[in-house]
Design a protein around this motif. Structure first.
Motif, PDB file in Angstrom:
ATOM      1  N   ILE A  52      30.914  35.430  38.912  1.00  0.00           N
ATOM      2  CA  ILE A  52      30.966  34.571  40.395  1.00  0.00           C
ATOM      3  C   ILE A  52      31.289  35.562  41.488  1.00  0.00           C
ATOM      4  O   ILE A  52      32.552  35.790  41.574  1.00  0.00           O
ATOM      5  CB  ILE A  52      31.602  33.054  40.982  1.00  0.00           C
ATOM      6  CG1 ILE A  52      31.060  32.498  39.299  1.00  0.00           C
ATOM      7  CG2 ILE A  52      31.273  32.485  41.980  1.00  0.00           C
ATOM      8  CD1 ILE A  52      31.647  30.456  39.281  1.00  0.00           C
ATOM      9  N   LYS A  53      30.425  35.899  41.734  1.00  0.00           N
ATOM     10  CA  LYS A  53      30.703  37.198  43.430  1.00  0.00           C
ATOM     11  C   LYS A  53      31.154  38.644  42.006  1.00  0.00           C
ATOM     12  O   LYS A  53      30.816  38.953  41.269  1.00  0.00           O
ATOM     13  CB  LYS A  53      31.860  36.366  43.552  1.00  0.00           C
ATOM     14  CG  LYS A  53      31.201  35.413  45.128  1.00  0.00           C
ATOM     15  CD  LYS A  53      32.137  35.239  45.928  1.00  0.00           C
ATOM     16  CE  LYS A  53      32.207  34.093  46.565  1.00  0.00           C
ATOM     17  NZ  LYS A  53      32.653  34.135  48.255  1.00  0.00           N
ATOM     18  N   GLU A  54      32.356  38.840  42.331  1.00  0.00           N
ATOM     19  CA  GLU A  54      32.597  40.326  41.922  1.00  0.00           C
ATOM     20  C   GLU A  54      33.460  39.470  40.671  1.00  0.00           C
ATOM     21  O   GLU A  54      34.496  40.663  39.747  1.00  0.00           O
ATOM     22  CB  GLU A  54      33.641  41.007  42.176  1.00  0.00           C
ATOM     23  CG  GLU A  54      34.509  40.842  43.270  1.00  0.00           C
ATOM     24  CD  GLU A  54      34.402  40.033  45.114  1.00  0.00           C
ATOM     25  OE1 GLU A  54      34.693  40.325  45.627  1.00  0.00           O
ATOM     26  OE2 GLU A  54      33.325  39.207  44.709  1.00  0.00           O
ATOM     27  N   PHE A  55      33.916  38.102  40.895  1.00  0.00           N
ATOM     28  CA  PHE A  55      35.460  38.117  39.918  1.00  0.00           C
ATOM     29  C   PHE A  55      34.784  37.365  38.620  1.00  0.00           C
ATOM     30  O   PHE A  55      33.864  36.625  38.673  1.00  0.00           O
ATOM     31  CB  PHE A  55      35.670  36.237  40.408  1.00  0.00           C
ATOM     32  CG  PHE A  55      36.410  37.132  42.027  1.00  0.00           C
ATOM     33  CD1 PHE A  55      37.378  38.064  42.249  1.00  0.00           C
ATOM     34  CD2 PHE A  55      36.090  36.896  43.413  1.00  0.00           C
ATOM     35  CE1 PHE A  55      37.618  38.227  43.760  1.00  0.00           C
ATOM     36  CE2 PHE A  55      35.775  36.633  44.358  1.00  0.00           C
ATOM     37  CZ  PHE A  55      36.853  37.642  44.519  1.00  0.00           C
ATOM     38  N   LYS A  61      37.651  32.233  38.368  1.00  0.00           N
ATOM     39  CA  LYS A  61      39.112  32.992  39.812  1.00  0.00           C
ATOM     40  C   LYS A  61      37.732  33.542  40.826  1.00  0.00           C
ATOM     41  O   LYS A  61      36.911  33.936  40.371  1.00  0.00           O
ATOM     42  CB  LYS A  61      39.418  34.257  39.371  1.00  0.00           C
ATOM     43  CG  LYS A  61      40.274  35.336  40.649  1.00  0.00           C
ATOM     44  CD  LYS A  61      41.276  36.576  40.241  1.00  0.00           C
ATOM     45  CE  LYS A  61      41.836  36.659  40.354  1.00  0.00           C
ATOM     46  NZ  LYS A  61      42.349  37.792  40.667  1.00  0.00           N
ATOM     47  N   LEU A  62      38.199  32.333  42.250  1.00  0.00           N
ATOM     48  CA  LEU A  62      37.105  32.452  42.604  1.00  0.00           C
ATOM     49  C   LEU A  62      37.466  32.946  44.151  1.00  0.00           C
ATOM     50  O   LEU A  62      36.474  33.372  45.134  1.00  0.00           O
ATOM     51  CB  LEU A  62      36.768  30.499  43.319  1.00  0.00           C
ATOM     52  CG  LEU A  62      36.533  30.038  42.262  1.00  0.00           C
ATOM     53  CD1 LEU A  62      36.143  27.862  42.740  1.00  0.00           C
ATOM     54  CD2 LEU A  62      34.685  29.873  41.230  1.00  0.00           C
ATOM     55  N   PHE A  63      38.699  33.507  44.136  1.00  0.00           N
ATOM     56  CA  PHE A  63      39.015  34.391  45.324  1.00  0.00           C
ATOM     57  C   PHE A  63      40.231  35.092  44.760  1.00  0.00           C
ATOM     58  O   PHE A  63      40.287  35.040  43.490  1.00  0.00           O
ATOM     59  CB  PHE A  63      39.870  33.517  46.362  1.00  0.00           C
ATOM     60  CG  PHE A  63      38.751  32.344  46.969  1.00  0.00           C
ATOM     61  CD1 PHE A  63      38.106  33.189  48.045  1.00  0.00           C
ATOM     62  CD2 PHE A  63      38.448  31.062  46.980  1.00  0.00           C
ATOM     63  CE1 PHE A  63      37.280  31.744  48.629  1.00  0.00           C
ATOM     64  CE2 PHE A  63      37.759  30.319  47.237  1.00  0.00           C
ATOM     65  CZ  PHE A  63      37.376  30.637  48.081  1.00  0.00           C
ATOM     66  N   LYS A  64      40.373  36.481  45.753  1.00  0.00           N
ATOM     67  CA  LYS A  64      40.959  37.290  44.734  1.00  0.00           C
ATOM     68  C   LYS A  64      42.352  37.311  43.887  1.00  0.00           C
ATOM     69  O   LYS A  64      42.799  37.454  43.091  1.00  0.00           O
ATOM     70  CB  LYS A  64      40.709  38.627  45.708  1.00  0.00           C
ATOM     71  CG  LYS A  64      39.315  39.397  46.040  1.00  0.00           C
ATOM     72  CD  LYS A  64      39.639  40.790  46.956  1.00  0.00           C
ATOM     73  CE  LYS A  64      38.196  40.976  46.694  1.00  0.00           C
ATOM     74  NZ  LYS A  64      38.032  42.252  47.650  1.00  0.00           N
ATOM     75  N   ASP A  85      44.463  40.735  46.539  1.00  0.00           N
ATOM     76  CA  ASP A  85      44.041  41.479  45.922  1.00  0.00           C
ATOM     77  C   ASP A  85      43.483  41.721  45.486  1.00  0.00           C
ATOM     78  O   ASP A  85      42.321  40.914  45.609  1.00  0.00           O
ATOM     79  CB  ASP A  85      45.670  40.942  44.594  1.00  0.00           C
ATOM     80  CG  ASP A  85      46.503  42.071  44.405  1.00  0.00           C
ATOM     81  OD1 ASP A  85      46.367  43.323  44.242  1.00  0.00           O
ATOM     82  OD2 ASP A  85      47.613  41.742  43.469  1.00  0.00           O
ATOM     83  N   ASN A  86      42.920  42.905  44.557  1.00  0.00           N
ATOM     84  CA  ASN A  86      42.025  43.386  43.035  1.00  0.00           C
ATOM     85  C   ASN A  86      42.049  42.591  41.984  1.00  0.00           C
ATOM     86  O   ASN A  86      43.306  41.816  41.738  1.00  0.00           O
ATOM     87  CB  ASN A  86      42.037  44.956  43.032  1.00  0.00           C
ATOM     88  CG  ASN A  86      41.571  45.149  44.140  1.00  0.00           C
ATOM     89  OD1 ASN A  86      41.218  45.023  45.226  1.00  0.00           O
ATOM     90  ND2 ASN A  86      42.530  46.619  44.176  1.00  0.00           N
ATOM     91  N   SER A  87      40.711  41.865  41.864  1.00  0.00           N
ATOM     92  CA  SER A  87      40.528  40.722  40.865  1.00  0.00           C
ATOM     93  C   SER A  87      41.797  42.189  39.279  1.00  0.00           C
ATOM     94  O   SER A  87      41.587  42.937  39.228  1.00  0.00           O
ATOM     95  CB  SER A  87      39.653  40.615  40.267  1.00  0.00           C
ATOM     96  OG  SER A  87      38.610  41.724  40.040  1.00  0.00           O
ATOM     97  N   VAL A  88      41.703  41.258  38.070  1.00  0.00           N
ATOM     98  CA  VAL A  88      42.728  42.270  37.415  1.00  0.00           C
ATOM     99  C   VAL A  88      42.209  41.764  36.031  1.00  0.00           C
ATOM    100  O   VAL A  88      40.637  40.936  36.094  1.00  0.00           O
ATOM    101  CB  VAL A  88      43.640  41.070  36.283  1.00  0.00           C
ATOM    102  CG1 VAL A  88      44.317  41.441  35.333  1.00  0.00           C
ATOM    103  CG2 VAL A  88      45.372  40.829  37.576  1.00  0.00           C
ATOM    104  N   LYS A  89      41.266  43.078  35.572  1.00  0.00           N
ATOM    105  CA  LYS A  89      40.546  43.634  34.704  1.00  0.00           C
ATOM    106  C   LYS A  89      41.065  42.832  32.934  1.00  0.00           C
ATOM    107  O   LYS A  89      42.246  42.700  32.993  1.00  0.00           O
ATOM    108  CB  LYS A  89      40.652  45.230  34.726  1.00  0.00           C
ATOM    109  CG  LYS A  89      39.480  45.420  33.746  1.00  0.00           C
ATOM    110  CD  LYS A  89      39.159  46.982  33.806  1.00  0.00           C
ATOM    111  CE  LYS A  89      37.704  47.346  32.726  1.00  0.00           C
ATOM    112  NZ  LYS A  89      37.950  48.775  32.610  1.00  0.00           N
ATOM    113  N   ARG A  90      40.205  42.108  32.521  1.00  0.00           N
ATOM    114  CA  ARG A  90      40.151  41.001  31.605  1.00  0.00           C
ATOM    115  C   ARG A  90      40.841  42.320  30.391  1.00  0.00           C
ATOM    116  O   ARG A  90      39.572  43.449  29.488  1.00  0.00           O
ATOM    117  CB  ARG A  90      39.523  40.386  31.276  1.00  0.00           C
ATOM    118  CG  ARG A  90      39.003  39.976  29.701  1.00  0.00           C
ATOM    119  CD  ARG A  90      38.136  39.150  29.322  1.00  0.00           C
ATOM    120  NE  ARG A  90      37.251  39.623  29.060  1.00  0.00           N
ATOM    121  CZ  ARG A  90      36.731  40.088  27.893  1.00  0.00           C
ATOM    122  NH1 ARG A  90      37.482  39.192  26.528  1.00  0.00           N
ATOM    123  NH2 ARG A  90      35.152  40.557  27.579  1.00  0.00           N
TER     124      ARG A  90
END
Length: 608
Positions: A493-496, A537-540, A22-27
């Motif tokens: 970290i990456k895109e997370f 969060k290291l994975f989606k 899934d896509n990461s949640v925006k803060r």
């Protein structure tokens, strides 16, 4: 020890090995949060007080099962638990007493005329909470009595669209938790409903519990004049071993509490004027037995009802914003120990926010005028000042007079070891605070120093160590001063997105000059409190938290507690693993009750 280290390694391995979907949640950004715990609604960054906000995303990521566990992660807030799952927890902000912090639900004051021991009984299920606003420092001019050292406002969700969420958990000590939360949107209305249960066999003798919660929120007539209805009911039954008596006495204590709330409100909005009238009814019930299997030996039954009507308003003009309100209520208590009593209360609030120097300087004076049928009239002024040094950087200060009238337990309670005092005077204090805060997308930081000079502080004390009874007494003068620091660092970290948080709170309370054996409640303040949290969060679809809490209490005890959690989202399923007190710290937060050893909780949530 090997088992504990293995548990930590397993938690970390799970975090690194589960794959993403899934896509990461925006803060949520604090700049966008409107603080509603006053009559003048303000964006978080414009407020000239020390305020912490626990957002819906933080609640969701915490894997906590109740509000008590959430508040344990906030420096300056001292939750002294006598059991798990929020069965009973005393709430303190910046020292003071457990009767001196006010809890609100959507702005409805949940003060308990019987005793502050049951303040947290009214805290809502976390599934229906949008955010929690924690206001530190004197707040009497905004909320009235009981907001002596601060206030906590639980803001409920506006809606849940069309959804059904089912949650099931199981873990150490026979923990079995379950809940169902439903949200439904109709053409001209919406509802949120929740039913939940937290149960356990207990982690020590006579520490079992069965806690049930029921919640309903409805918004009706949405297309014309929306009317909001809020209803909540908590029923708690729990073993209360040594909650109020030392181990040597050998009693098998038991307690049942109920807390219910019904409120109806609406809001009228004009071009410059906003008015929110509300009626509400709050009921509390407390049954305590000294011997669980023999109610006839010693049993207390207290039933408290509070009915009230209030109106809050804000008017905006060229001179700024004026907030004003009136709250009239009546309290009834029926008790085999405290007697049958009633009290009428009336509060009038007024404040005005000036903006000067190209809107960089804000000055907000205000006053609360109160009337109690048994303590007559009192007036409590206050002042907030803030200066916007830059778009992200603000300096602020506030001062105010605050107060608390005695509870009925303070006034009239009586047993073989405790005696109330009908001649008690209200507590009063003059408090001051200076602070700086900085908020950006990457860093949120605040630092504050505070001082409180209290008179007539109420504590149950003994005249000397040979005396057998603690008697409710007004202490002459008590000074409390301290320092608080909070920072959140957001990075990727990456895109997370990741968040690393540090918080520290220091308290110096001169009440400690007296013999600790003579005081029942005012001692054991958190002198040093350090909390750090890494929310990563290291994975989606995988989130994890590691929380470290250090506490040094004024009686000389100190302890370190590590908690961790992993949340894995797979389509509509969420799996949770929560480990508390990983390294098996031996510690006591309140009285004679040791806190649980290492324990784990496994959970599964499904969203239809």
């Amino acid at each position: 020890m090997k088992i504990k280290i293995t548990l930590v390694i397993v938690l970390l391995l799970v975090a690194f090995q589960v794959k993403a979907q899934d896509n990461s949640v925006k803060r949520d950004t604090l700049k966008e949060v409107i603080i509603t715990s006053s009559r003048i609604d303000l964006p978080f960054k414009e407020n000239s007080r020390t305020i912490n906000v626990i957002s819906s995303d933080q609640i969701k990521n915490s894997a906590a099962t109740n509000v008590v566990d959430l508040l344990q992660q906030v420096a300056g807030v001292d939750i002294r638990r006598r059991g798990t799952a929020g069965s009973q927890a005393d709430l303190y902000i910046r020292g003071g007493g457990f009767d001196q912090t006010l809890l609100l639900i959507d702005g409805i004051k949940m003060d308990d005329a019987q005793t502050g021991h049951h303040t947290m009984n009214a805290a809502l299920p976390i599934e229906v909470i949008e955010r929690i606003e924690i206001i530190k420092g004197p707040a009497a001019r905004v909320f009235g009595q009981n907001a002596f050292t601060g206030a906590i406002n639980i803001v409920t969700k506006k809606n849940l669209s069309d959804t059904v969420s089912v949650n099931a958990e199981a873990g150490s000590f026979g923990q079995l938790n379950g809940s169902v939360t439903v949200g439904k949107e109709f053409k001209n209305s919406s509802i949120i409903a929740h039913v939940g249960a937290l149960t356990s066999d207990g982690y020590r003798d006579n520490s079992d519990y069965k806690n049930y919660s029921y919640f309903f929120k409805g918004v009706f007539n949405k297309n014309k004049q929306p009317i909001e209805v809020l209803a909540n009911f908590f029923d708690k039954k729990f073993g209360a071993q040594n909650f109020y008596t030392p181990t040597s006495w050998g009693f098998n204590e038991y307690e049942e509490t109920q807390s219910s709330l019904l409120g109806v409100s609406t809001t009228f909005k004009g071009e410059n004027l906003k008015i929110t009238p509300r009626i509400y009814w709050k009921r509390g019930q407390d049954i305590f037995q000294l011997k669980r299997d023999d109610p006839s030996f010693y049993r207390n039954l207290h039933i408290t009802n509070k009915v009230g009507v209030e109106t809050n308003a804000a008017y905006t003009s060229n001179l700024g914003t004026t907030g004003f309100g009136v709250d009239i209520s009546r309290v009834f208590i029926s008790s085999n120990n405290l007697g049958n009593r009633n009290r009428t209360m009336a509060n009038l609030f007024l404040e005005h926010r000036f903006k000067l120097a190209d809107d960089k300087l804000d000055i907000t004076p205000g006053v609360a005028v109160t009337y109690f049928s048994d303590f007559k009239f009192h007036a409590f002024p206050g002042l907030d000042i803030g200066y916007q040094l830059s778009d992200n950087f603000k300096a602020y200060g506030n001062l105010g007079v605050t107060y608390r009238i005695p509870t009925y337990t303070d006034l009239y309670y009586n047993d073989s070891s405790t005696s109330g005092n009908p001649n008690l005077k209200p507590e009063e204090a003059f408090a001051q605070e200076l602070g700086l805060k900085y908020n950006s997308e990457r860093i949120s930081t605040s630092i504050a120093i505070f001082n409180r000079n209290a008179t007539n502080l109420i504590d149950f004390v003994k005249p000397d160590v040979a005396a057998t009874k603690f008697v409710a007494t007004n202490l002459a003068e008590v000074n409390t001063k301290g320092f608080e620091f909070n920072t959140d660092y957001h990075f990727k970290i990456k895109e997370f997105k990741q968040t690393l948080s540090f918080s520290y709170n220091f308290l110096d309370d001169n009440i400690l000059d007296q013999n600790k054996d003579l005081s029942r409640y005012s001692l054991n303040t958190l002198k040093h409190q350090f909390i750090t949290r890494f929310a990563s969060k290291l994975f989606k679809n995988v989130r994890q938290n590691i929380i470290y809490k250090h506490a040094e209490r004024t009686v000389g005890t100190s302890y370190n507690v590590w908690d961790a959690s992993v949340i894995v989202d797979v389509n509509k399923l969420s799996f949770t693993l929560t480990a508390n007190n990983i390294f098996n710290a031996d510690y006591i937060e309140s009285g004679f009750v040791p806190m649980p050893p290492s324990n784990v909780l496994f959970g599964l949530r499904y969203n239809f």
